[in-house]
Design an enzyme around this catalytic site. Structure first.
Site, PDB file in Angstrom:
ATOM      1  N   ILE A 145     -12.198  14.785  -1.029  1.00 24.75           N
ATOM      2  CA  ILE A 145     -11.463  15.748  -1.844  1.00 24.75           C
ATOM      3  C   ILE A 145     -12.410  16.717  -2.538  1.00 24.75           C
ATOM      4  CG2 ILE A 145      -9.981  16.030  -3.861  1.00 24.75           C
ATOM      5  CD1 ILE A 145      -8.560  13.505  -3.133  1.00 24.75           C
ATOM      6  N   GLU A 146     -13.515  16.193  -3.052  1.00 23.05           N
ATOM      7  CA  GLU A 146     -14.416  17.031  -3.844  1.00 23.05           C
ATOM      8  C   GLU A 146     -15.094  18.108  -3.000  1.00 23.05           C
ATOM      9  OE1 GLU A 146     -14.764  17.183  -7.002  1.00 23.05           O
ATOM     10  OE2 GLU A 146     -13.597  15.424  -7.570  1.00 23.05           O
ATOM     11  N   THR A 147     -15.618  17.740  -1.835  1.00 28.84           N
ATOM     12  CA  THR A 147     -16.439  18.698  -1.070  1.00 28.84           C
ATOM     13  C   THR A 147     -16.192  18.648   0.432  1.00 28.84           C
ATOM     14  OG1 THR A 147     -18.251  17.086  -0.944  1.00 28.84           O
ATOM     15  CG2 THR A 147     -18.318  18.675  -2.769  1.00 28.84           C
TER      16      THR A 147
END
Length: 351
Positions: A145-147
């Protein structure tokens, strides 16, 4: 870690500072915090070096032993104000329903990418999971999700983004001044040129998107190479995320959330709208008319919430202790639900 072109003079100064006997002093005391002066022109007009508020910050940081005043003057002389970052931060926020958020953040592509990432790094991910008690698929999901598994870690120099937000975004100026303080200490401790750190427009870094204060507290050198490399070392990334979740209360073997059956009475709907916190036990929620559809002990603490699965249609859940641990990473119920969605898709479990 990443190899970038540094500003030679400043890089040498930071490395020398990192080798000095000065001890880093973490949060800036209340009495030392910068109080903006109404007469000061905005940094967008003055630039950093000519801004009165920045100069006061420099004197304060030097007094705290973070860096020498000359080093800090050189740092701000090379930092670049980024007005586009302030424009991004000023965009009105929009709250998306779960069915839209899920499609963009926890769809089939993200889950398939997570499976590939897990297969590629399974040995170390499973090892970290055993040591920290956080399932490997949860670590994978957060990085996803983050990167997008490290493919989009941001393109802004933190030496530009953090000063811009610290002194050009008054609404959260105090927060970003504290993160700038943490960032300067981080660069000193790591012995790196501050202009070598690349991240998001909001100052988050690496595959897990840690802000500087999180990096200093929870980043881990798991591969033992002497660097906490959250940009390129999957062992360090996995252990850092696991360390964060464990420190924020993740319980080994626990579930994240459980579906419930309930009639949406005004009392329960009001409870759903309260701030995210574990203020009720499952037993208390049962007595209010909430029936868990999976086994869960009455003594467990929980938060009641709902997800909009289609326009005007909702599924209801209780988030448990591990829900709240992930929520500490990103204060969004949709975020936690997406982490669980990806994790279940990658690991085949039912968190």
């Amino acid at each position: 870690m990443m190899k970038l072109k540094f500003a030679p003079a400043l890089a040498v100064l930071f490395v020398l500072a990192a080798c000095s006997s000065e001890q880093p002093i973490a949060p800036v005391p209340e009495a030392q915090k910068v109080v903006p002066e109404a007469s000061a022109l905005p940094v967008s007009e003055t630039g950093f070096s000519q801004n009165a508020e920045v100069q006061r910050f420099i004197r304060q940081q030097a007094g705290l032993g973070v860096m020498g005043e000359g080093q800090l003057q050189q740092f701000f002389a090379q930092s670049v104000y980024k007005g586009n970052i302030v424009n991004i931060m000023n965009r009105p926020g929009t709250s998306r329903p779960w069915y839209e958020f899920r499609s963009g953040n926890a769809g089939a592509g993200k889950i398939n990418g997570g499976r590939r990432f897990y297969q590629q790094y399974r040995q170390v991910l499973d090892q970290v999971a055993r040591e920290y008690g956080v399932p490997a698929e949860v670590l994978v999901a957060i990085v996803g999700i983050e990167t997008n598994y490290g493919s989009n870690m941001g393109s802004f120099r933190l030496a530009d983004s953090l000063p811009t937000l610290a002194f050009g975004y008054p609404r959260r100026g105090e927060f970003f001044q504290q993160e700038l303080h943490e960032f300067l200490l981080m660069a000193k401790e790591e012995g790196r040129d501050p202009f070598s750190f690349i991240g998001s427009y909001a100052g988050a870094m690496g595959m897990p998107q840690f802000i500087p204060s999180s990096y200093r507290k929870w980043a881990v050198d798991y591969d033992g190479d002497g660097q906490r490399n959250i940009w390129g070392s999957v062992p360090d990334v996995a252990a850092s995320v696991a360390n964060y979740l464990k420190a924020h209360g993740w319980q080994r073997g626990g579930k994240v959330m459980v579906p419930v059956s309930m009639v949406p009475t005004p009392e329960l709907l009001a409870l759903i709208e309260e701030k995210t916190a574990l203020n009720k036990t499952v037993g208390e929620l049962r007595r209010m008319g909430v029936t868990p559809l999976e086994e869960v002990a009455d003594h467990e603490k929980a938060v009641l919430f709902r997800l909009e699965t289609a326009p005007g249609q909702y599924d209801y859940y209780i988030g448990l202790n591990n829900f709240f641990a992930v929520w500490q990473y990103n204060h969004s119920r949709l975020y936690v639900s997406a982490v669980r969605e990806i994790a279940n898709g990658v690991g085949g479990g039912k968190l």
